[in-house]
Design a protein around this motif. Structure first.
Motif, short mmCIF file in Angstrom:
data_model
loop_
_atom_site.label_atom_id
_atom_site.label_comp_id
_atom_site.label_asym_id
_atom_site.label_seq_id
_atom_site.Cartn_x
_atom_site.Cartn_y
_atom_site.Cartn_z
N GLU A 101 27.51 2.60 73.33
CA GLU A 101 26.60 3.06 74.39
C GLU A 101 27.07 2.49 75.72
N GLU A 102 26.89 3.28 76.79
CA GLU A 102 27.31 2.82 78.11
C GLU A 102 26.35 1.75 78.62
N ARG A 103 26.91 0.59 78.94
CA ARG A 103 26.15 -0.52 79.50
C ARG A 103 26.96 -1.12 80.66
N LYS A 104 26.35 -1.20 81.82
CA LYS A 104 27.02 -1.78 82.99
C LYS A 104 28.36 -1.12 83.25
N GLY A 105 28.41 0.18 83.05
CA GLY A 105 29.62 0.92 83.37
C GLY A 105 30.69 0.87 82.31
N ARG A 106 30.42 0.28 81.14
CA ARG A 106 31.41 0.26 80.07
C ARG A 106 30.71 0.47 78.72
N LEU A 107 31.52 0.86 77.71
CA LEU A 107 30.97 1.11 76.39
C LEU A 107 30.79 -0.19 75.63
N GLU A 108 29.62 -0.34 75.02
CA GLU A 108 29.34 -1.52 74.21
C GLU A 108 28.75 -1.08 72.88
N LEU A 109 28.98 -1.90 71.85
CA LEU A 109 28.43 -1.62 70.53
C LEU A 109 27.02 -2.19 70.46
N VAL A 110 26.05 -1.32 70.31
CA VAL A 110 24.64 -1.74 70.28
C VAL A 110 23.90 -0.95 69.22
N MET A 111 22.73 -1.44 68.88
CA MET A 111 21.88 -0.74 67.94
C MET A 111 21.30 0.50 68.60
N GLU A 112 21.34 1.62 67.91
CA GLU A 112 20.92 2.89 68.49
C GLU A 112 19.40 2.98 68.59
N LYS A 113 18.93 3.45 69.77
CA LYS A 113 17.50 3.66 69.96
C LYS A 113 17.08 4.99 69.35
N SER A 114 15.83 5.05 68.93
CA SER A 114 15.29 6.28 68.35
C SER A 114 14.39 6.96 69.37
N LEU A 115 14.68 8.24 69.65
CA LEU A 115 13.88 9.01 70.60
C LEU A 115 12.82 9.83 69.86
N VAL A 116 11.91 10.39 70.62
CA VAL A 116 10.89 11.28 70.04
C VAL A 116 11.59 12.51 69.47
N ASP A 117 11.34 12.79 68.21
CA ASP A 117 11.92 13.96 67.53
C ASP A 117 11.05 15.18 67.85
N LEU A 118 11.62 16.13 68.58
CA LEU A 118 10.85 17.30 69.00
C LEU A 118 10.53 18.24 67.84
N SER A 119 11.15 18.00 66.69
CA SER A 119 10.83 18.80 65.50
C SER A 119 9.84 18.10 64.59
N SER A 120 9.40 16.90 64.97
CA SER A 120 8.49 16.13 64.13
C SER A 120 7.09 16.73 64.13
N ASN A 121 6.35 16.44 63.08
CA ASN A 121 4.96 16.92 63.00
C ASN A 121 4.13 16.43 64.17
N ALA A 122 4.31 15.15 64.54
CA ALA A 122 3.48 14.56 65.59
C ALA A 122 3.67 15.31 66.90
N PHE A 123 4.93 15.58 67.27
CA PHE A 123 5.15 16.29 68.53
C PHE A 123 4.65 17.73 68.43
N ARG A 124 4.86 18.37 67.30
CA ARG A 124 4.43 19.76 67.15
C ARG A 124 2.90 19.87 67.23
N VAL A 125 2.19 18.89 66.67
CA VAL A 125 0.72 18.89 66.77
C VAL A 125 0.31 18.71 68.23
N PHE A 126 0.95 17.76 68.90
CA PHE A 126 0.65 17.54 70.32
C PHE A 126 0.90 18.82 71.12
N LYS A 127 2.03 19.46 70.86
CA LYS A 127 2.36 20.69 71.58
C LYS A 127 1.35 21.80 71.28
N GLY A 128 0.90 21.83 70.03
CA GLY A 128 -0.06 22.85 69.64
C GLY A 128 -1.45 22.62 70.19
N MET A 129 -1.78 21.36 70.52
CA MET A 129 -3.13 21.03 70.97
C MET A 129 -3.24 20.87 72.49
#
Length: 705
Positions: A625-653
């Protein structure tokens, strides 16, 4: 008689002493609350069984840098009833383990330590747990304290990291790692438990690699209120659904936001704009929206995935690709907000609740481009000149002057400059405070510090400007209830039905909108004269003026930031049970000599009886991942999955929750954060929704027509 003499009897009164104690009944209830133990952890004697069915992608850089732990696999804590006397003796020996808080606080950290401490003492009463003071600095400076039963009991189920405090120092050089190893060896520790977020667990992986030859183990524990540590295997199996602290912080934010909803619906004159923590992921925004049913909520990941289909289609007709069609712009976002505000106002609701993630600007196309370019420019300056950009150019004007100079220089020497004249022109169009925000000093990890930028001001200033234009065009008006209009006019001896056709678009609708052409008292009088309701020399009747005045919107906002209050709140019942078992899991991983593993609980979305303590290989979760202008090995962050039930319910409501129609809003009250209550929610709403298996429901429906 002095004041001190006069006040002493009052201060010494038993009721005064009781009422001024540092603790209250609820604190005592928390401190004595006993979280449930997963059955396998309650047996004492365990073994670690490999779970090779859970696989992860093989990252070549992680394999190169972490060869000693890269081949770890997922391991499950299992009961070991047939342990030999010799094995039992080895397992139940006195142990010396260190623990570190790393990064920002999160509710439940103290309960992790309680679970670790209790497991150690149950295993052998002579075991010793050492807490490093002020986080990684304590590990580097050999500053620690032996954690006692009294310390643990005083902090059980309490918020914050105040027991041993925390810090953000990174142990990211071989010299620092050697110093940390020396500290552990001087205390004769067999291992350390690092309680932290993605960067802290990244640090744990590198320490595990560095410590391995010395026989000292390192175990991580997943902590972050942002909710962006989630782990799935390659086949989609969820191994870690949520880090600890997320549920508590989200509930804390949601409770405060629900209070604002009550206020907004009471005096009907403010839009409350609530910014919640979440720099690169919008999990907190999504959970808070589901908890409160806010009228508007924006998920950054959805904004980043936006595609302007009309613009794309138009470009394709000419055989071109319009890359500006991908990703939402600030202008478009402001228009979406304005549309919702105008629609609600048409039904008399010139108020509302809006939730935005702290890092929403990072999901905006043109802002993200600026951030990437500026990060590169700043990093290159620091590297080339061996100076600090922000110290060299302390003022905004000095920084802007440097950008102008390099834009000219790059145009002269580079066919594809990083910062060009067009960038300079667009950047200069931004407000000064936003320019300063984009050029603010980066954090320890090289990330843009969105919490220091008034994100909500940038967006809402654009909203106010556009609403002003809509108001001038007569398109932004407050709807007036038909029943109110009828009773108001009659009470003043005017015939409402006589005036309605001249005043309103649809005189028969439930909510009445003044015609777009009536934008002032002058145009109001013209409309009445044209309709034959008024002579040119007559004054507008007072009640008609009042109806017009009530239709004129006055857009007001109140802004709120929810972050540090949620980090320091007390943990929910869910986080109490979760963190206590995480602490116990960390002990069992350590007792079995495991290193480079992250303690986790699988099946959090299921009943407590199905929870499974496991260890997850941290090295397998790493990426570049890019950090301070260079690539570093880091643990990957998890983003909101737009195909998940939770997001789909939110979108539907969300159309329902916008409530742009007659009738009440749909605000929800999540209630206070409790650790021992039958009414307490037992897990995050997002977790519950994501666990719904629609395939199972379909099969059930097929079997029961």
């Amino acid at each position: 008689m002095t004041f001190e003499d006069a006040i002493e009897p009052l201060l010494d009164h038993p009721v005064t002493r009781q009422m001024t104690l540092d603790t209250n009944s609820e604190t005592k209830e928390r401190q004595t609350f006993k979280p449930r133990r997963i059955a396998v952890l309650d047996t004492g004697l365990t073994e670690m069984t490999d779970q090779p069915q859970y696989r992860f992608a093989d990252n070549s850089e992680a394999r190169r840098m972490l060869p000693g732990i890269i081949d770890n696999c997922v391991q499950k804590v299992a009961v070991r009833p047939d342990m030999s006397i010799q094995e039992k003796k080895a397992f139940c020996k006195p142990r010396r383990i260190g623990v570190v808080f790393s990064g920002g606080p999160a509710p439940g950290g103290h309960t992790v330590i309680a679970g670790l401490y209790d497991a150690m003492k149950t295993n052998h009463p002579d075991s010793c747990l050492y807490g490093f003071v002020l986080g990684p600095d304590g590990l580097l400076e050999s500053s620690c304290v032996e954690i006692t039963e009294k310390m643990v009991d005083a902090h059980r189920q309490m918020g914050g990291f105040s027991m041993i405090r925390t810090g953000r120092t990174k142990i990211d050089t071989s010299e620092k790692m050697d110093q940390a190893l020396k500290t552990c060896q001087s205390l004769n520790l067999e291992g350390i438990v690092i309680i932290g977020g993605d960067d802290s667990n990244t640090n744990a992986a590198f320490l595990a690699q560095h410590f391995k030859s010395a026989g000292i183990h390192v175990v991580g524990v997943p902590k972050t209120i942002d909710g962006d540590i989630q782990v799935k295997s390659d086949d989609g199996t969820c191994l870690l659904a949520v880090p600890f602290g997320f549920h508590s912080a989200a509930r804390s934010f949601a409770q405060n936001i629900s209070h604002l909803a009550s206020d907004a619906a009471s005096d009907v004159k403010y839009w409350h704009v609530c910014k919640v923590m979440g720099r690169v992921a919008s999990h907190l925004t999504l959970e808070a929206a589901l908890q409160t049913h806010a009228n508007l909520a924006f998920i950054g990941e959805e904004l980043a995935a936006y595609t302007d289909e009309e613009r794309l289609k138009k470009a394709q007709e000419t055989g071109e690709t319009d890359f500006t069609a991908f990703g939402i712009t600030l202008r478009h976002l402001s228009r979406v907000i304005c549309d919702a505000i105008v629609r609600r106002a048409a039904f008399g609701k010139n108020y509302g609740i809006m939730i935005i993630p702290e890092g929403i600007l990072e999901f905006i196309n043109e802002i993200q481009i600026f951030i990437i370019k500026l990060n590169k420019i700043i990093a290159d300056f620091n590297t080339i000149h061996d100076l600090d950009f922000h110290r060299t150019f302390p003022t905004l004007n000095e920084k802007l002057d440097y950008l102008r100079r390099i834009s000219q220089g790059m145009m002269d020497s580079h066919p594809f400059p990083i910062w060009n004249v067009r960038d300079d022109e667009l950047f200069n169009q931004l407000p000064d405070f936003f320019q300063a925000g984009l050029l603010v000093e980066r954090d320890f990890h090289g990330n843009f510090q969105f919490s220091q930028v008034r994100t909500e001001k940038i967006i809402m200033d654009m909203v106010k400007e556009y609403l002003g234009a809509l108001k001038e065009q007569g398109r932004y008006k407050i709807g007036i209830s038909q029943s109110y209009y009828q009773s108001f006019m009659r009470s003043r001896n005017l015939d409402p039905d006589r005036f309605a056709p001249a005043l309103f678009n649809d005189p028969n609708s439930v909510y009445l909108l003044v015609k777009p052409g009536i934008m002032s008292l002058k145009t109001l009088k013209q409309a009445l004269v044209t309709a034959g309701l008024l002579e040119p020399d007559q004054e507008i009747p007072g009640p008609v003026k009042e109806i017009f005045r009530r239709s004129e919107p006055d857009f007001k906002i109140q802004t709120h930031f929810y972050g540090y209050d949620g980090r320091g709140c007390d943990p929910t019942a869910f986080d109490c049970h979760y963190t206590y078992n995480l602490g116990m899991t960390a002990f069992h991983l350590m007792a079995h000599g495991k290193t480079g593993q992250m303690a986790a609980i699988k099946n959090l979305e299921q009943p407590f009886e199905n929870w499974e303590p496991i260890g997850i290989p941290i090295a397998r979760l790493m990426h570049l991942e890019e950090r301070k202008g260079r690539l570093e090995l880091v643990m990957e962050k998890s983003l909101v999955d737009l195909s998940s039930n939770a997001f789909r319910v939110f979108k539907g409501m969300r159309e329902k929750w916008l409530a742009a129609k007659p009738g009440a809003d749909h605000f929800r009250k999540p209630g206070p954060v409790r650790c021992d209550s039958r009414s307490a929610e037992d897990r995050p709403i997002t977790l519950t929704l994501n666990a719904i298996d629609m395939r199972t429901k379909k099969r059930s429906n097929d079997q029961n027509p």
